[in-house]
Design a protein around this motif. Structure first.
Motif, PDB file in Angstrom:
ATOM      1  N   PRO A  48      98.416  44.073  93.189  1.00 14.32           N
ATOM      2  CA  PRO A  48      98.566  44.326  94.286  1.00 14.32           C
ATOM      3  C   PRO A  48      99.718  44.523  95.599  1.00 14.32           C
ATOM      4  O   PRO A  48      99.974  45.622  96.593  1.00 14.32           O
ATOM      5  CB  PRO A  48      98.162  43.041  95.617  1.00 14.32           C
ATOM      6  CG  PRO A  48      97.384  42.267  94.324  1.00 14.32           C
ATOM      7  CD  PRO A  48      98.489  42.727  92.920  1.00 14.32           C
ATOM      8  N   SER A  49     100.598  45.351  94.984  1.00 12.89           N
ATOM      9  CA  SER A  49     101.832  45.689  95.360  1.00 12.89           C
ATOM     10  C   SER A  49     102.032  47.162  95.301  1.00 12.89           C
ATOM     11  O   SER A  49     103.207  47.825  95.490  1.00 12.89           O
ATOM     12  CB  SER A  49     103.825  44.978  93.899  1.00 12.89           C
ATOM     13  OG  SER A  49     103.019  44.907  92.688  1.00 12.89           O
ATOM     14  N   THR A  50     101.512  47.448  94.228  1.00 16.84           N
ATOM     15  CA  THR A  50     101.317  49.223  93.942  1.00 16.84           C
ATOM     16  C   THR A  50     100.228  49.264  95.096  1.00 16.84           C
ATOM     17  O   THR A  50      99.298  49.135  95.407  1.00 16.84           O
ATOM     18  CB  THR A  50     100.429  49.254  91.881  1.00 16.84           C
ATOM     19  OG1 THR A  50     101.441  48.430  91.407  1.00 16.84           O
ATOM     20  CG2 THR A  50     100.272  50.660  92.024  1.00 16.84           C
ATOM     21  N   SER A  51     101.165  50.367  95.046  1.00 14.11           N
ATOM     22  CA  SER A  51     100.047  51.556  96.888  1.00 14.11           C
ATOM     23  C   SER A  51      99.222  52.169  96.091  1.00 14.11           C
ATOM     24  O   SER A  51      99.511  52.658  95.223  1.00 14.11           O
ATOM     25  CB  SER A  51     101.315  52.188  97.544  1.00 14.11           C
ATOM     26  OG  SER A  51     101.878  53.328  96.501  1.00 14.11           O
ATOM     27  N   SER A  52      98.247  52.796  97.118  1.00 19.53           N
ATOM     28  CA  SER A  52      97.255  53.177  96.559  1.00 19.53           C
ATOM     29  C   SER A  52      97.802  55.047  96.236  1.00 19.53           C
ATOM     30  O   SER A  52      97.128  55.171  94.950  1.00 19.53           O
ATOM     31  CB  SER A  52      96.165  53.328  97.700  1.00 19.53           C
ATOM     32  OG  SER A  52      95.536  52.185  97.585  1.00 19.53           O
ATOM     33  N   THR A  53      99.008  55.287  96.753  1.00 16.41           N
ATOM     34  CA  THR A  53      99.311  56.543  96.572  1.00 16.41           C
ATOM     35  C   THR A  53     100.166  56.635  95.113  1.00 16.41           C
ATOM     36  O   THR A  53     100.194  57.570  94.648  1.00 16.41           O
ATOM     37  CB  THR A  53     100.410  57.063  97.516  1.00 16.41           C
ATOM     38  OG1 THR A  53      99.742  56.833  99.085  1.00 16.41           O
ATOM     39  CG2 THR A  53     101.168  58.380  97.507  1.00 16.41           C
ATOM     40  N   ARG A  54     100.388  55.402  95.409  1.00 18.06           N
ATOM     41  CA  ARG A  54     101.093  55.632  93.430  1.00 18.06           C
ATOM     42  C   ARG A  54      99.871  55.585  92.376  1.00 18.06           C
ATOM     43  O   ARG A  54     100.200  55.855  91.498  1.00 18.06           O
ATOM     44  CB  ARG A  54     102.394  54.390  93.663  1.00 18.06           C
ATOM     45  CG  ARG A  54     102.635  54.077  91.980  1.00 18.06           C
ATOM     46  CD  ARG A  54     103.626  55.281  91.446  1.00 18.06           C
ATOM     47  NE  ARG A  54     104.162  55.394  90.593  1.00 18.06           N
ATOM     48  CZ  ARG A  54     105.094  54.504  89.697  1.00 18.06           C
ATOM     49  NH1 ARG A  54     105.840  53.801  90.717  1.00 18.06           N
ATOM     50  NH2 ARG A  54     105.542  53.755  88.519  1.00 18.06           N
TER      51      ARG A  54
END
Length: 794
Positions: A335-341
Motif C-alpha cells: 500500500p505504501s507504493t504509489s501507482s505512479t511508481r
C-alpha cells in the motif's frame, strides 16, 4: 504541473477529439459499414485487364435481381406476377422492374441488323453456302415458300428467301430459353410456366440501407404472390440477397462476440476482485481502444468493412490484458507504493507485451487482402489506444486504496503449488514419448485446403434458388470465362471466332451448353467480307440461286438487281452500332473496350460442367490473345501462396520476438516464448487429429497467438516474490479467460474463415495458459517470503 497531470489532460483531449470525430461521422451519416465481400479479396496485381474483366462480370450481376414466378398454367403465373409487382410498387426507390423487356417484338429487337441481314448467318449455313450449288439453294427456297411448316419469318419472304437471317436469329434466340409472351418474358420447365422478371437495383447492392430494405420488401411481395395464387412458386436470385444475408449474419455476430465478451469479462473481473471498480476501469480501457481503432480506420480507409468490426470485437480479449495486469499488480503491491511508481516498474513489461501483440496482429498486414490490412490497422490501433489509456489514466484512477485489502493474490499464488512441473523422471519421460507419438500422428494427418469455396457459407435456401434460376435461364457463370484481347476490335472479333470454332466440338458433344460472345451478333469484318463474296458466288451470281429462283417464280430482274446492289453497297456492321441498340443490353458487359492499349472482350460459357473445365480450358490453349479465367481457382491459388508465405513469416516473427525478449531476459527468454511455441505446435496437431485442414486463417491465428502467448509469459516472468507471483498468475488466468471467451465465441461464427481463426485461438490460448507455469522459473524467496531475486536472471 506534474507529468501525471499532463498525461491525464492530454489523453482526455485526444479521447474528446475521437468522440467528436465519430459523432460527426454518425450525425452526417458517413459511417456505414461496408459489406462488399469482394473488398476482402486481393486485387489482380499482375494483370489489370483481367481484373477489369472480372469487375465487368461482377458489376453486371450485382445490380440485378432476377425474380421467377411460376404456376402450373400461364394464367396463374401472370396473376401471381402481377400481385408481386403490385406489392413492390411502393419500393421503386430501391428496386425497378424491367417490365419493358418483354413488350418488344422480334422485329423491334433486330432492327439494328436490317441493313446487314444478308451477311448474318450461322456457321452451318456459311459452310453450306460454299458447298451447295445454286440449284440446291433455289429448290430449298421454293420448298420453304410452299411448305406450311417453313418455319418462322422475320419480315417478307423476299427479304430472306433462303432463310439465312432467320436461321441466325433462331440461333441467337437459343442462347437463352426465355421468350416474349403476352408482353412478358416466359420460360417453362415442363411442369410449371414461369414469368421472368429482371429487376435493377436503384441503390448500391452492398449499401447497408439497401440490404436492410430489400429483405422486407421482397418478403411482402412474395407473400402477395402466394396469397393470390396458392401453390405458386417464387424464386429470387441476386448478389444483393447474398450480401444482405451476410450482413445480417455479421451483424448478429458483432453483437454476440462483442456483448458476450463484455459480459464474460465483467463476470470474471467481479469474481476475481469482488468489486465493480475494475469492471469500470476495463470498460474505459476497451471503450477508448475501440473508439480509437474505429476513428483512425475511418480516417485511413474512408470506410470500415463489417467483417473488420466482427474481427475487431476480439480486441476485447486482448486489450484488456494491460489493464488486468496493472490491476492485479496494484492489488498485490505494498500500500505504501504509489501507482505512479508501480507503473514505472511495470512499464518495460507492458511495452514488451504491446510490441509482441502488435507483431502478431501486423501479420495480417503481410497478406494481399485489403480487408485483412484494414483489420490489422484496426487491431493495432485499438491496442495502442488501450495501452496508452493504462499509461496515462490508470496511475491517477487506481490508487493504493482502490481495492479492499485481501489475500486474493495469495490465493491465486497458492494454486501454483498444485501445478504439475515437468521433471526428469520415468513417468514424465513415458508421458512425453506418448504425447510425442500422438502429436506426430496429428502433424502427419494435417492436410491443407486453400479452396475459396471452403471460406463461404451462404444460406442453403439462397443457393438452392440461385441454382434453380440458373438452370431455368441457362445463365453463364460470372467467375469462369475466356478473356480475349487484341490490338483493335477487329482482332478481338477474329480471335473470338477462332475460340468458338475450338469450342464447337465440346458444344456438339454436350460438354458445354454454348457461348455468349459479341461476335455472335457482330461478325468480324473479315467474316463479313468473306460472306459477301460467298453470297455473290453462290446466290447472286449469274448462275446463282437467286436468279434461278426469280426465273422459276416469274419475277423480273428488279428483285435480283436490288439484292446485288444491297450486298455491294453494304457497310460493315460495327460493334459500336450493336452496343447502342436495345438488343445488346443483356450482352454489353461482354465488351470491355479499351484495355491496356488495345481492346478486350469476354466469351461467357453456358451450361458449364465442373468436370469438363480442364477440357474447356485446353480448347483455348495456343490461340493468340485468348486467356482462360477462373476467379475461384485464381483466388484459391493466392490463398495457397500466402499460406506458405505466412508459414515462413510466422517463423520469422517468432525469431524477431525471441530477439526482443533476449534484450531483457537474456538466457531466460526461452521460458517466455516456449508456451506460445509449444501451444502452437500442439494446436496444429489437434487440427490434424480432428480432420480440419490447414488454411491461411489458421496461420493468421497462430501469428496472433504468438503475441498473446508472449504476454502471458512476460506476466509470469515479471515477478519477484510470492505476492507478485500470485498477482502474475491471477493476471494470466484472467487474461486467458477473457481471451477464451472472445475467441471462443468467434469459433461459433458461421463465417468459415472466422470460425477457423477462432477455433485455433481457442485451442492455442487454453494450451498456453496450461503451459505458462510449466516453463516459468519459480522465484527464489527469502525467509520473509518477499525477498526478490528477479526471474529475469534465468
Amino acid at each position: 504541473m506534474k507529468l501525471s497531470r499532463i498525461l491525464v489532460v492530454s489523453w482526455a483531449l485526444v479521447v474528446a477529439m475521437l468522440c467528436a470525430h465519430l459523432g460527426y461521422l454518425v450525425s452526417t451519416k458517413r459511417f456505414a459499414p461496408d459489406t462488399d465481400i469482394m473488398a476482402l479479396l486481393p486485387a489482380q496485381e499482375r494483370d489489370p485487364v483481367l481484373q477489369q474483366a472480372f469487375g465487368h462480370m461482377v458489376d453486371a450481376a450485382q445490380q440485378k435481381l432476377i425474380v421467377v414466378i411460376g404456376a402450373p398454367d400461364w394464367t396463374g403465373a401472370k396473376l401471381a406476377a402481377d400481385a408481386y409487382l403490385a406489392a413492390l410498387a411502393t419500393h421503386e426507390d430501391i428496386l425497378r422492374p424491367d417490365v419493358g423487356l418483354g413488350s418488344k417484338s422480334p422485329q423491334d429487337w433486330l432492327a439494328v441488323f436490317n441493313d446487314h441481314r444478308d451477311i448474318l448467318m450461322t456457321a452451318a449455313d456459311e459452310s453450306a453456302l460454299r458447298a451447295r450449288g445454286g440449284e440446291q439453294w433455289a429448290q430449298l427456297a421454293l420448298a420453304q415458300l410452299q411448305s406450311p411448316f417453313g418455319g418462322p419469318r422475320l419480315g417478307p419472304w423476299k427479304d430472306d428467301p433462303f432463310g439465312l437471317f432467320a436461321g441466325w436469329a433462331q440461333e441467337r434466340a437459343r442462347e437463352t430459353p426465355v421468350r416474349p409472351r403476352d408482353g412478358r418474358l416466359f420460360v417453362g420447365d415442363g411442369n410449371f410456366q414461369y414469368v421472368v422478371m429482371p429487376m435493377t437495383l436503384r441503390q448500391p447492392a452492398f449499401a447497408l440501407h439497401t440490404q436492410e430494405a430489400i429483405g422486407p420488401a421482397l418478403e411482402k411481395a412474395r407473400a402477395a404472390a402466394l396469397a393470390s395464387v396458392p401453390g405458386a412458386r417464387v424464386l429470387e436470385a441476386g448478389v444483393v440477397l447474398h450480401a444482405a444475408a451476410a450482413g445480417k449474419q455479421a451483424g448478429r455476430e458483432v453483437s454476440t462476440i462483442g456483448i458476450g465478451s463484455l459480459i464474460g469479462i465483467a463476470l470474471l473481473v467481479w469474481f476475481a476482485f469482488r468489486s465493480f471498480k475494475p469492471i469500470a476501469y476495463l470498460a474505459l480501457l476497451i471503450g477508448v481502444g475501440c473508439l480509437g481503432a474505429l476513428s483512425i480506420s475511418l480516417l485511413v480507409f474512408g470506410r470500415v468493412h463489417l467483417l473488420t468490426l466482427v474481427f475487431g470485437a476480439t480486441l476485447i480479449g486482448v486489450a484488456q490484458d494491460y489493464g488486468i495486469y496493472f490491476l492485479c499488480r496494484r492489488l498485490a503491491a505494498n500500500p505504501s507504493t504509489s501507482s505512479t511508481r508501480l507503473l514505472r516498474d511495470l512499464l518495460p513489461s507492458l511495452l514488451l507485451t504491446l510490441i509482441a501483440a502488435a507483431i502478431g496482429y501486423l501479420g495480417l498486414a503481410l497478406t494481399p487482402f485489403p480487408g485483412l490490412r484494414q483489420m490489422a490497422v484496426f487491431s493495432v490501433t485499438g491496442l495502442v489506444f488501450a495501452w496508452l489509456t493504462v499509461i496515462c489514466w490508470y496511475p491517477t484512477l487506481v490508487g493504493p486504496t482502490s481495492f479492499a485489502a485481501g489475500d486474493a493474490a495469495a490465493r491465486w499464488g497458492r494454486l501454483l503449488g498444485h501445478w504439475p512441473v515437468p521433471k526428469a523422471r520415468r513417468g514424465w519421460l513415458i508421458a512425453s514419448v506418448v504425447a510425442a507419438c500422438v502429436l506426430a500422428t496429428g502433424w502427419a494427418r494435417l492436410g491443407v485446403n486453400d479452396d475459396l469455396r471452403s471460406l463461404q457459407n451462404p444460406p442453403r435456401d439462397l443457393i438452392a434458388q440461385q441454382q434453380q434460376v440458373g438452370a431455368l435461364l441457362d445463365a453463364p457463370t460470372p467467375v469462369q470465362f475466356f478473356l480475349v484481347r487484341g490490338a483493335d476490335a477487329e482482332a478481338v472479333l477474329q480471335r473470338e471466332e477462332a475460340l468458338k470454332r475450338a469450342l464447337a466440338p465440346l458444344i456438339a458433344a454436350g460438354s458445354l451448353g454454348g457461348v455468349q460472345a459479341i461476335s455472335n451478333w457482330v461478325p468480324s469484318a473479315k467474316s463479313q467480307a468473306s460472306r459477301k463474296q460467298a453470297l455473290d458466288e453462290s446466290l447472286l451470281g449469274t448462275n446463282g440461286a437467286l436468279p434461278l429462283l426469280a426465273r422459276q417464280l416469274g419475277e423480273g430482274d428488279d428483285w435480283v438487281r436490288l439484292a446485288r446492289a444491297r450486298n455491294a453497297d453494304k457497310e460493315t456492321l460495327q460493334v459500336d452500332a450493336f452496343l447502342a441498340a436495345p438488343v445488346s443490353e443483356p450482352f454489353r458487359h461482354l465488351w470491355l473496350g479499351d484495355a491496356e492499349g488495345g481492346k478486350a472482350s469476354i466469351v461467357a460459357l453456358r451450361g458449364l460442367r465442373l468436370g469438363e473445365i480442364a477440357r474447356i480450358q485446353q480448347a483455348g490453349v495456343g490461340l493468340p490473345g485468348v486467356q482462360w479465367v477462373d476467379k475461384v481457382a485464381e483466388i484459391s491459388s493466392v490463398l495457397s501462396r500466402y499460406r506458405r508465405y505466412m508459414g515462413w513469416a510466422l517463423l520469422g516473427s517468432y525469431l524477431a520476438v525471441f530477439c526482443l525478449l533476449s534484450l531483457r531476459y537474456r538466457g531466460g527468454a526461452w521460458r517466455v516464448i516456449a508456451p506460445a511455441v509449444t501451444g502452437s505446435a500442439v494446436t496444429l496437431a489437434i487440427l490434424g487429429l480432428i480432420g480440419q485442414p490447414l488454411q491461411l486463417f489458421h496461420l493468421l491465428a497462430l501469428m496472433l497467438l504468438l503475441g498473446i502467448g508472449v504476454d502471458y509469459g512476460v506476466f509470469f516472468q515479471e515477478r519477484s516474490g510470492r505476492r507478485s507471483e500470485g498477482a502474475a498468475w491471477m493476471a494470466v488466468t484472467l487474461s486467458a479467460g477473457a481471451t477464451l471467451l472472445s475467441f471462443g465465441l468467434l469459433s461459433l461464427s458461421r463465417t468459415p474463415a472466422l470460425q477457423a481463426f477462432g477455433t485455433t485461438m481457442l485451442l492455442g490460448t487454453a494450451l498456453v495458459w496450461v503451459l505458462v507455469p510449466c516453463f516459468g522459473q519459480r522465484p527464489h524467496v527469502s525467509g520473509a517470503g518477499d525477498a526478490v531475486v528477479p526471474a529475469v536472471a534465468a
